[in-house]
Scaffold this motif. Structure first.
Motif, short mmCIF file in Angstrom:
data_model
loop_
_atom_site.label_atom_id
_atom_site.label_comp_id
_atom_site.label_asym_id
_atom_site.label_seq_id
_atom_site.Cartn_x
_atom_site.Cartn_y
_atom_site.Cartn_z
N ILE A 240 0.85 -1.19 0.00
CA ILE A 240 0.00 0.00 0.00
C ILE A 240 0.88 1.24 0.00
O ILE A 240 2.11 1.14 0.04
N ASP A 241 0.25 2.41 -0.04
CA ASP A 241 1.03 3.66 -0.03
C ASP A 241 0.61 4.57 1.12
O ASP A 241 0.74 5.78 1.05
N ASP A 242 0.12 3.96 2.20
CA ASP A 242 -0.38 4.72 3.34
C ASP A 242 0.40 4.33 4.59
O ASP A 242 0.27 3.20 5.09
N LEU A 243 1.21 5.23 5.12
CA LEU A 243 2.04 4.94 6.28
C LEU A 243 1.20 4.55 7.50
O LEU A 243 1.53 3.60 8.21
N VAL A 244 0.12 5.30 7.76
CA VAL A 244 -0.68 5.04 8.95
C VAL A 244 -1.28 3.64 8.91
O VAL A 244 -1.32 2.93 9.92
N GLU A 245 -1.74 3.22 7.74
CA GLU A 245 -2.29 1.86 7.62
C GLU A 245 -1.20 0.82 7.84
O GLU A 245 -1.47 -0.25 8.39
N ILE B 109 4.10 1.42 21.15
CA ILE B 109 5.44 2.00 21.20
C ILE B 109 6.33 1.46 20.08
O ILE B 109 7.44 1.94 19.88
N ASN B 110 5.83 0.43 19.35
CA ASN B 110 6.53 -0.07 18.16
C ASN B 110 5.89 0.45 16.89
O ASN B 110 6.34 0.11 15.80
N ALA B 111 4.84 1.26 17.02
CA ALA B 111 4.07 1.70 15.85
C ALA B 111 4.28 3.19 15.59
O ALA B 111 3.34 3.93 15.31
N MET B 112 5.53 3.62 15.68
CA MET B 112 5.88 5.01 15.40
C MET B 112 6.91 5.05 14.28
O MET B 112 7.67 4.09 14.08
#
Length: 447
Positions: A102-107, A116-119
Motif C-alpha cells: 500500500i502507499d499509506d504509512l498510517v495503515e 510504542i513499536n508503531a511510530m
C-alpha cells in the motif's frame, strides 16, 4: 524532537525521497531513542515497492521480497527496507494469508503489535505517532495497537513479545492488553518452540528477569512456555533453611545471577527437581536429597524440547547437576577431579550460581559467602599453576600409547585415564618418558 540516525539510514531515506517516495525509520529504534536507549538496529519503511527499491540502490539483497523487505547495503552497514503493507487474515495464530503493498504509512503502522513499536520518524516530518506511542512511553505502558484481542489472535507470539518488552523496559501491561493476553494465550500452542525460546531468552537476559518469569506465571502463560516448571509454584519446602516456596526462591536466585544465558537458565531450572525429590522426616522437616540430579534431568528435557544447542544444554545441565557441591573440599586431588567433572570453563559460573543460591536463602550471612570465596580461591590457585587436569594436558597422547603395541582403542583410553589419575596426584609425573614407563607397567600388569 530530533533523533540521531546512522549515515547509511539517512542516505537511504534521502535517496528514496529524491526519487519521489516516502521513507521513515520505524519500530523499535524510534522507541529506544525516545526512551534514551541505544537502538540495536534500524528498520526503514517506504512507499516504494520492492522492485522500485532495487532499482534505486546499486547493492541490494532480496531477503524477504515476498513480504516486501529488501536489504540495502551502504558504506556503514546493511539495513532492511520494507514497503508499506497491510496483511490478510492470519492462520495458525502466526502467519498472514497474504501481504498487500500500500502507499499509506498510517495503515502500515496500524498492523503492528504494540503502540510504542508503531511510530515512524524522518528528519523532515519528525515523529509520526497515530496510536499515541509517545504517551504510552511517558506512562510506561505496553498497549496493543487497536483491538488487543484481534492483535493477539493474529499472531500469538505478540503475547510473549509484550511480556518481554514489559520486562526489559520495566513497563506495565495496560489493562485491556493484559486481559486480551489472558483470553488469547492458547494461541501460543501454535507457535514454534524456536520463537518461544528466543522470547524466553530475551526475558532471562533482561535487567529484571524475575519480573518477566513472575508475569508468565501470574498470567497463566507459563503452562504453555515451560509447563515442566509449574510444580515449583507454591511448593512449600517445610525446611528452616528456606523461607520461600521453591518458585520464589528460584526467582531470587535468578535475580542475583550475572547476565549470561547459560547461568540464567541454570538459575531458573536448578531446583525444578525439588517437588519430585521431596520427603518429610519424622520431625516434619522437608528434605530434597538428590534433587540436583532430578533437576538436571528435567532441565535437559526442557532445553532439548526448546531446541537449544548442545553446548548450551550440556553447560546448563552440568551447572545444575553440580550446584550442591560441598564447599569443604580441601584435598587438591578431589578439587582437581571436581574441576574435571565440571569443566574448567564452567567453574566460575557454577560458583556464581552457588553464590546466588545462597543469597536466596534466609541465612545469607557472610560466613557462607566467605566459604564460597575460599573455595573459589583454592580452585583458582590450581588453575593458575597450570596443573594438568584433562587427558589432552598429558605429555603423551593416544598414538604414543598405541606405539607400545596396543591396537584396541578402548584400552588406550583406559590407560590414558589411568595416567591422568597419576598426574592429578603428582603433576611432576607429567613427562613423556615417565608416563610411557607407567603405561608399560600397566600393560605388563594386565598381562
Amino acid at each position: 524532537m530530533e533523533i540521531s540516525l546512522p549515515k547509511g539510514v539517512r542516505q537511504i531515506i534521502r535517496e528514496l525521497n529524491e526519487h519521489g517516495y516516502e521513507a521513515y525509520v520505524v519500530g523499535g529504534s524510534i522507541r529506544d531513542a525516545l526512551i534514551g536507549l541505544t537502538p540495536k538496529d534500524y528498520d526503514i519503511t517506504t512507499s516504494a515497492t520492492p522492485e522500485e527499491v532495487m532499482g534505486i540502490f546499486r547493492k541490494t539483497v532480496p531477503t524477504g521480497i515476498k513480504h516486501g523487505t529488501i536489504q540495502v547495503i551502504t558504506a556503514d552497514g546493511m539495513y532492511d527496507v520494507t514497503t508499506y503493507r497491510s496483511e490478510g487474515d492470519y492462520v495458525q495464530f502466526r502467519y498472514p494469508t497474504n501481504v498487500i503493498f500500500i502507499d499509506d504509512l498510517v495503515e502500515d503502522l496500524r498492523r503492528r503489535d504494540i503502540t510504542i513499536n508503531a511510530m515512524a520518524y524522518n528528519t523532515e516530518k519528525g515523529i509520526i505517532d497515530p496510536f499515541n506511542g509517545t504517551e504510552d512511553i511517558r506512562q510506561r505502558l505496553i498497549r496493543a495497537v487497536g483491538n488487543p484481542i484481534e492483535r493477539f489472535k493474529e499472531d500469538a507470539l505478540r503475547i510473549l513479545r509484550a511480556v518481554r518488552l514489559a520486562t526489559t523496559l520495566n513497563f506495565n501491561l495496560e489493562a485491556s492488553t493484559l486481559q486480551a493476553i489472558v483470553e488469547t494465550m492458547d494461541g501460543l500452542r501454535f507457535i514454534s518452540v524456536e520463537r518461544i525460546r528466543e522470547e524466553l531468552n530475551g526475558i532471562l537476559l533482561s535487567d529484571n528477569p524475575s519480573r518477566g518469569i513472575s508475569m508468565l506465571f501470574h498470567l497463566g502463560i507459563m503452562k504453555l512456555v515451560l509447563p515442566e516448571i509449574m510444580p515449583m509454584a507454591m511448593f512449600n519446602q517445610h525446611n528452616p533453611h528456606h523461607d520461600k516456596d521453591v518458585l520464589h526462591h528460584t526467582l531470587e536466585v535468578l535475580e542475583n545471577t550475572p547476565k549470561a544465558l547459560d547461568l540464567r537458565l541454570a538459575a531458573l531450572l536448578h531446583d525444578t527437581g525439588k517437588p519430585t525429590a521431596f520427603t518429610v522426616d519424622d520431625h516434619g522437616i522437608g528434605h530434597f536429597y538428590g534433587h540436583e540430579k532430578h533437576s538436571a534431568r528435567i532441565a535437559r528435557e526442557i532445553l532439548q524440547r526448546l531446541k537449544y544447542d548442545n553446548h548450551t544444554t550440556d553447560t546448563v545441565t552440568t551447572l545444575i547437576a553440580h550446584h550442591m557441591v560441598s564447599l569443604d573440599m580441601k584435598n587438591e586431588v578431589k578439587i582437581k577431579r571436581f574441576i574435571l567433572s565440571v569443566g574448567k570453563e564452567n567453574v566460575a559460573a557454577l560458583l556464581d550460581l552457588k553464590t546466588a543460591d545462597h543469597v536466596g536463602k534466609p541465612d545469607s550471612s557472610g560466613a557462607k559467602l566467605y566459604e564460597i570465596s575460599a573455595f573459589r580461591h583454592r580452585i583458582q590457585k590450581i588453575l593458575d599453576r597450570g596443573d594438568p587436569l584433562v587427558i589432552k594436558d598429558l605429555a603423551v597422547n593416544g598414538q604414543d600409547i598405541m606405539n607400545l603395541g596396543l591396537r584396541e582403542g578402548r584400552q588406550v583410553g583406559e590407560i590414558l585415564k589411568s595416567l591422568l589419575d597419576h598426574v592429578l596426584k603428582d603433576p611432576s609425573l607429567n613427562e613423556k618418558y615417565t608416563l610411557l614407563n607407567l603405561a608399560q607397567k600397566e600393560l605388563l600388569h594386565d598381562k
